[in-house]
Scaffold this motif. Structure first.
Motif, PDB file in Angstrom:
ATOM      1  N   PHE A  26     -36.495 -18.157 -27.194  1.00 14.26           N
ATOM      2  CA  PHE A  26     -35.617 -19.021 -26.421  1.00 14.26           C
ATOM      3  C   PHE A  26     -34.463 -18.186 -25.883  1.00 14.26           C
ATOM      4  CE2 PHE A  26     -34.811 -19.208 -30.948  1.00 14.26           C
ATOM      5  CZ  PHE A  26     -33.527 -18.707 -31.028  1.00 14.26           C
ATOM      6  N   SER A  27     -33.825 -18.665 -24.872  1.00 12.41           N
ATOM      7  CA  SER A  27     -32.680 -17.943 -24.331  1.00 12.41           C
ATOM      8  C   SER A  27     -31.382 -18.576 -24.844  1.00 12.41           C
ATOM      9  CB  SER A  27     -32.706 -17.950 -22.798  1.00 12.41           C
ATOM     10  OG  SER A  27     -32.412 -19.243 -22.330  1.00 12.41           O
ATOM     11  N   ASP A  32     -27.213 -23.164 -25.461  1.00 15.24           N
ATOM     12  CA  ASP A  32     -25.868 -23.665 -25.172  1.00 15.24           C
ATOM     13  C   ASP A  32     -25.924 -24.987 -24.412  1.00 15.24           C
ATOM     14  OD1 ASP A  32     -24.621 -21.612 -26.473  1.00 15.24           O
ATOM     15  OD2 ASP A  32     -24.254 -20.423 -24.654  1.00 15.24           O
ATOM     16  N   LYS A  33     -26.833 -25.069 -23.450  1.00 11.01           N
ATOM     17  CA  LYS A  33     -26.959 -26.312 -22.683  1.00 11.01           C
ATOM     18  C   LYS A  33     -27.414 -27.462 -23.571  1.00 11.01           C
ATOM     19  CE  LYS A  33     -27.866 -24.202 -18.215  1.00 11.01           C
ATOM     20  NZ  LYS A  33     -28.840 -23.976 -17.159  1.00 11.01           N
ATOM     21  N   GLN A  34     -28.367 -27.188 -24.475  1.00  7.63           N
ATOM     22  CA  GLN A  34     -28.863 -28.234 -25.383  1.00  7.63           C
ATOM     23  C   GLN A  34     -27.756 -28.688 -26.336  1.00  7.63           C
ATOM     24  OE1 GLN A  34     -32.279 -26.643 -27.357  1.00  7.63           O
ATOM     25  NE2 GLN A  34     -33.612 -26.835 -25.559  1.00  7.63           N
ATOM     26  N   LEU A  39     -23.707 -32.554 -28.753  1.00  2.35           N
ATOM     27  CA  LEU A  39     -22.443 -32.644 -29.477  1.00  2.35           C
ATOM     28  C   LEU A  39     -21.475 -33.602 -28.802  1.00  2.35           C
ATOM     29  CD1 LEU A  39     -21.816 -28.890 -30.347  1.00  2.35           C
ATOM     30  CD2 LEU A  39     -22.705 -30.673 -31.838  1.00  2.35           C
ATOM     31  N   LYS A  40     -20.781 -34.372 -29.626  1.00  4.93           N
ATOM     32  CA  LYS A  40     -19.762 -35.284 -29.117  1.00  4.93           C
ATOM     33  C   LYS A  40     -18.425 -34.552 -29.090  1.00  4.93           C
ATOM     34  CE  LYS A  40     -21.921 -39.378 -31.066  1.00  4.93           C
ATOM     35  NZ  LYS A  40     -21.781 -40.485 -32.006  1.00  4.93           N
TER      36      LYS A  40
END
Length: 181
Positions: A26-27, A32-34, A39-40
Motif C-alpha cells: 500500500f502507499s 493517510d486518505k483512509q 477519524l473524527k
C-alpha cells in the motif's frame, strides 16, 4: 611474527547484497486518505472530553512540594518509632525544617497559606525544631546535671514526652498531606 588469515575469502558470503527489494502492498498517501475519512475531529471545546480523555494534570505545584515533605515525614516517623540515634534524628529534622521553610517562603502570600496543611506544616516545623534543640541540650547537660536532680528539666520522661508528641503530630500531618486534593 607470522601471517594473518585471509578473512575476506572466508566471510565473503556475508557481504553479498540481495538485489531483491520488497515493496509495501500500500502507499502512504492512500493510508493517510483512509485515516482522514475514518477519524473524527477532536472536540476540544467539550469539557468532558478534555477532562476524561486528555486527563489534564491536576496536581498543583503546592501538592508536588508537599509530596516531598511526606517522604521526609515518613522517614522521621520511622526514626521516632525505632528510637534511632540523635544524629540521624537531627539530620532528618534539619531536612524537614528546610523543606517546610521553602514551602513557607513560596506560599506565604498565596491562597495556599490558608490551607490546613500549610498551617500544620508550619506548626510541625516549630515543634520539630524545639524537640531537636531540647534533645541536644539534654545530651549536652547529662554530663553535668544528673537525671535525678530537682533542677534537671531534661529527664528521660520529658524527652520521651516531647518525642511522643512530635510522633503524633507527624502522623497527623502525614494524614492531612496525603488527603490533599
Amino acid at each position: 611474527m607470522g601471517t594473518l588469515p585471509d578473512i575476506d575469502s572466508e566471510f565473503s558470503y556475508l557481504k553479498k547484497e540481495t538485489t531483491e527489494k520488497s515493496s509495501a502492498p500500500f502507499s502512504i498517501q492512500e493510508l493517510d486518505k483512509q485515516n482522514e475519512q475514518q477519524l473524527k475531529p477532536i472536540p476540544r471545546d467539550d469539557e468532558n472530553y478534555v477532562d476524561i480523555i486528555i486527563k489534564k494534570d491536576k496536581t498543583t505545584k503546592y501538592i508536588n512540594d508537599t509530596n516531598s515533605v511526606i517522604i521526609i515525614l515518613e522517614k522521621l516517623r520511622v526514626c521516632l518509632n525505632t528510637n534511632q540515634d540523635i544524629q540521624k534524628f537531627n539530620a532528618i529534622v534539619s531536612n524537614l525544617i528546610d523543606n517546610i521553610d521553602y514551602i513557607e517562603r513560596e506560599y506565604r502570600d498565596k491562597p495556599e497559606s490558608n490551607y490546613l496543611s500549610y498551617s500544620r506544616l508550619i506548626n510541625l516545623s516549630l515543634e520539630a525544631r524545639e524537640t531537636a534543640n531540647f534533645r541536644m541540650k539534654a545530651l549536652n547537660s547529662q554530663n553535668y546535671i544528673p537525671y535525678t536532680s530537682k533542677n534537671n528539666i531534661y529527664t528521660k520522661e520529658a524527652i520521651e514526652t516531647k518525642l511522643e508528641s512530635l510522633l503524633n503530630n507527624v502522623s497527623d500531618t502525614i494524614f492531612v498531606l496525603k488527603n490533599l486534593e
